[in-house]
Design a protein around this motif. Sequence first.
Motif: not given
Length: 276
Positions: A70-74, A78-81, A91-99, A120-121
């Motif tokens: 789920d990495s498409e930027r919208t 957003r994208h984070i490191a 990767g994407a700031d979609n909750g993965v790193i927070a978990f 980019t797609i």
Amino acid sequence: MAIISLTTDFGEKDHFVGAIKGAIYSESEDVRIVDVSHSVSPFNVLEAAYILKNAYKDFPKGSIHVFGVDSERTPENRHIAVLLDDHFFVGADNGVIAFVAGERKPEKIVEINIYNDLDTIFPCKDVFVKVACHIARGGTLEVVGKPVDKMKSLKTFAPIINTEQDQVTGHVIYVDNYGNVVTNISRQLFENVRKGRDFELYARNYRFDKIHNKYSDIVNFSVEKPRRDDDGKRLAVFNSAGYIELAIYRSNLETVGGASSLLGLNYRDVVTIRFL
């Protein structure tokens, strides 16, 4: 030599994984690539988070973990490191790193801003790889992004403890290769709420009143092996990741099935523990 791990939902059929690896080696040949998993269910960020959380800890400090789910930027994604526990995550700031972080606070979080006019797609290849290779060469996070102090969480899936402190309601967050069902109720949470009390665990119409430490705990080894009837028994166990898991002993998805199919449990299904 820097290590870059990959966790994606791209599967093995298409060109995506090969293209990502090629892009990494084009940026920096002096790295080692490790595949964690490319079989994450499509767009299932919680599944990706569970896999990554339990894999990264066995990598050397300083490893770089790229995840493409789920990495498409919208505007909402957003994208984070992130630098967390002496590991880097991109990767994407979609909750993965927070978990993955849990209760720990990251040392650094940056919102990636190296796009210029790039639209980019395929951000895992075109953005995350560039950031990962920059880190692998010894670069700092501040060069690829602006510091931020928050990440998106997956609190929707956090277990709920009732006000009377006699019930925990959790959910299925992962089904493994054996069909075993992993809940989001950790051993630590279970013991903190339990306080020595008896309990009943309910999943659909099935009841468990014991949680084992090993799968083989249900086997009565005092009975001769030909007389045992242990294969196919259902059990609850604290798995190697420290979560409550519902399993079928020696399950085989191609023959007798696993806990997911035999107990009718799937992602997001409810699991309840009542303390007596």
